[in-house]
Design an enzyme around this catalytic site. Sequence first.
Site, PDB file in Angstrom:
ATOM      1  N   SER A  43      37.262 -18.239  27.825  1.00 10.65           N
ATOM      2  CA  SER A  43      36.792 -18.142  26.439  1.00 10.65           C
ATOM      3  C   SER A  43      37.611 -17.082  25.722  1.00 10.65           C
ATOM      4  CB  SER A  43      35.306 -17.752  26.423  1.00 10.65           C
ATOM      5  OG  SER A  43      34.978 -17.196  25.159  1.00 10.65           O
ATOM      6  N   LEU A  61      24.395 -22.081  12.173  1.00  9.51           N
ATOM      7  CA  LEU A  61      25.345 -23.182  11.978  1.00  9.51           C
ATOM      8  C   LEU A  61      25.591 -23.944  13.274  1.00  9.51           C
ATOM      9  CD1 LEU A  61      27.915 -21.568   9.543  1.00  9.51           C
ATOM     10  CD2 LEU A  61      25.864 -22.856   9.085  1.00  9.51           C
ATOM     11  N   SER A  62      24.845 -23.586  14.302  1.00  8.12           N
ATOM     12  CA  SER A  62      24.885 -24.311  15.568  1.00  8.12           C
ATOM     13  C   SER A  62      26.216 -24.242  16.300  1.00  8.12           C
ATOM     14  CB  SER A  62      24.495 -25.773  15.356  1.00  8.12           C
ATOM     15  OG  SER A  62      23.154 -25.899  15.640  1.00  8.12           O
ATOM     16  N   ASP A 109      21.137 -30.931  15.736  1.00  7.82           N
ATOM     17  CA  ASP A 109      22.390 -30.171  15.763  1.00  7.82           C
ATOM     18  C   ASP A 109      23.477 -30.917  16.524  1.00  7.82           C
ATOM     19  OD1 ASP A 109      20.732 -28.396  14.577  1.00  7.82           O
ATOM     20  OD2 ASP A 109      20.726 -26.937  16.219  1.00  7.82           O
ATOM     21  N   GLY A 153      25.079 -17.693  16.218  1.00  9.78           N
ATOM     22  CA  GLY A 153      23.715 -17.281  15.899  1.00  9.78           C
ATOM     23  C   GLY A 153      23.422 -17.154  14.411  1.00  9.78           C
ATOM     24  N   SER A 184      26.404 -23.369  19.267  1.00  9.94           N
ATOM     25  CA  SER A 184      26.150 -23.871  20.620  1.00  9.94           C
ATOM     26  C   SER A 184      26.282 -25.390  20.667  1.00  9.94           C
ATOM     27  CB  SER A 184      24.780 -23.415  21.128  1.00  9.94           C
ATOM     28  OG  SER A 184      23.738 -23.943  20.342  1.00  9.94           O
TER      29      SER A 184
HETATM   30  P1  ADP Z   1      23.845 -20.902  17.162  1.00  9.50           P
HETATM   31  O1  ADP Z   1      22.765 -20.890  16.155  1.00  9.50           O
HETATM   32  O2  ADP Z   1      25.148 -20.463  16.565  1.00  9.50           O
HETATM   33  O3  ADP Z   1      23.940 -22.188  17.903  1.00  9.50           O
HETATM   34  P2  ADP Z   1      23.005 -19.961  19.739  1.00  9.50           P
HETATM   35  O4  ADP Z   1      22.399 -18.681  20.157  1.00  9.50           O
HETATM   36  O5  ADP Z   1      22.247 -21.202  19.935  1.00  9.50           O
HETATM   37  O6  ADP Z   1      23.447 -19.767  18.205  1.00  9.50           O
HETATM   38  O7  ADP Z   1      24.372 -20.174  20.505  1.00  9.50           O
HETATM   39  C1  ADP Z   1      25.321 -19.148  20.570  1.00  9.50           C
HETATM   40  C2  ADP Z   1      25.908 -19.102  21.964  1.00  9.50           C
HETATM   41  O8  ADP Z   1      26.866 -20.182  22.107  1.00  9.50           O
HETATM   42  C3  ADP Z   1      26.698 -17.848  22.226  1.00  9.50           C
HETATM   43  O9  ADP Z   1      25.852 -16.828  22.726  1.00  9.50           O
HETATM   44  C4  ADP Z   1      27.703 -18.308  23.266  1.00  9.50           C
HETATM   45  O10 ADP Z   1      27.121 -18.335  24.543  1.00  9.50           O
HETATM   46  C5  ADP Z   1      27.982 -19.737  22.835  1.00  9.50           C
HETATM   47  N1  ADP Z   1      29.152 -19.767  21.913  1.00  9.50           N
HETATM   48  C6  ADP Z   1      29.166 -20.169  20.641  1.00  9.50           C
HETATM   49  N2  ADP Z   1      30.402 -20.045  20.089  1.00  9.50           N
HETATM   50  C7  ADP Z   1      31.194 -19.555  21.058  1.00  9.50           C
HETATM   51  C8  ADP Z   1      32.575 -19.187  21.130  1.00  9.50           C
HETATM   52  N3  ADP Z   1      33.378 -19.297  20.075  1.00  9.50           N
HETATM   53  N4  ADP Z   1      33.032 -18.720  22.311  1.00  9.50           N
HETATM   54  C9  ADP Z   1      32.218 -18.591  23.376  1.00  9.50           C
HETATM   55  N5  ADP Z   1      30.913 -18.910  23.371  1.00  9.50           N
HETATM   56  C10 ADP Z   1      30.401 -19.386  22.236  1.00  9.50           C
HETATM   57 MG    MG Z   2      22.287 -23.022  18.978  1.00 10.11          MG
END
Ligand code: ADP
Ligand code: MG
Length: 379
Positions: A66, A122-123, A170, A119, A125
């Site tokens: 990553s 905007l999703s 999402d 977080g 994950s």
């Molecule tokens: P969101 O609302 O953005 O989906 P989440 O807490 O559900 O927030 O997901 C965020 C998680 O997704 C991060 O903690 C990480 O584990 C993973 N993630 C998202 N973007 C990245 C990235 N660019 N690089 C590595 N992990 C990521």
């Molecule tokens: Mg998420």
Amino acid sequence: MEAKIKQEFNKRFNGEQGTLYASAGRINLIGEHTDYNGGFVFPGAIDKVIMAEIAPNGTDKVRVFSIDINEYAEFGLKESDAPEQQWARYIFGVCREILKRGGSVKGFDAVFAGNVPLGAGLSSSAALESCFAFALNDMFNGNTIDKFELAKIGQSTEHNYCGVNCGIMDQFASVFGKKDHLMRLDCRSMEYEYFPFKIDGYKLVLVDSKVKHALVDSPYNKRRQSCERVAAKLGIETLRDATKEALDAVRGEISAEDYFRAKFVIEEKDRVLAVCDALEKGDCETVGQKMYETHAGLSKDYEVSCEELDYLNDVAKECGVTGSRIMGGGFGGCTINLVKDDLYDNFITTVTRKFAEKYGHEPVIYPVVISDGARRVEE
Ligand code: ADP
Ligand code: MG
């Protein structure tokens, strides 16, 4: 981002070359707290993505780096091989969910990065899951897994490997997203329809309050229970089938709280349909008006807003913004705003200054453009 990924991949994996894939974050224009009531949501993929370069490595191990977190993970494909790092569990989960469905996944090397804010609602994950689900379907399954199943693979990953009990919106938006189109998803039948999202003369922008109110008892579950109670009272499965008249007829027999929760859900369903109609006519003013109505409903009837989000909404109104509302579950996070081009700069400056004056920190601004979802990146 592309160049950075390629360079890193080349360096880590001895000059090897893989294939580039991407998937997107999402917005939801309207249709909030409707999913668990069998109603409609209206999301679209955005121009913020997770991108990965991936190549099979001929082993039974996944090796992935990553860039944004600057961490490396290596894991096998058996259930007992789950990696420790949270970010890697999203990828592991996708592999496992494909395997559980009888699909094929073999060892691969990957490097990925993204620009979906983490977080922020905007999703990011879902973008991560969808990017890998799409890629592994292309690479190891000859694209035989259908797109809806890819979205479900992402959703099950969240449920089974990341401890997040999310709906399907999402991942659906990330997988199915199409440039300049929003998708109306019927959360009861899972049917969906694309609507052209042509907003010449307007921009979409998110304003992130950066606040998250931790609440004592689970307000989400309480809202769900209210909806379920009213549906049961009306003798229907979900509030999707309720009408305002039917609700009013039982008003004296349910609590005031339940009444207003259900009222919001019923009105919100109609608002999604009205927004789709308005978009087909190119009527952005009506779209905006419905967004304000959703905000008012979320704030007063559903009671999932907070002071900061109401303030962002007020400032948007003062600035002449066409539409503005809370996006997401509420109690913090972003507002989504539909703004005329010529008011845009003034709105951003004003909302940034006023919010900072009142709450001591600036909101974060994310302009978004409706774009393609999961895809192989052409080279
Ligand atoms: P969101 O609302 O953005 O989906 P989440 O807490 O559900 O927030 O997901 C965020 C998680 O997704 C991060 O903690 C990480 O584990 C993973 N993630 C998202 N973007 C990245 C990235 N660019 N690089 C590595 N992990 C990521
Ligand atoms: Mg998420």
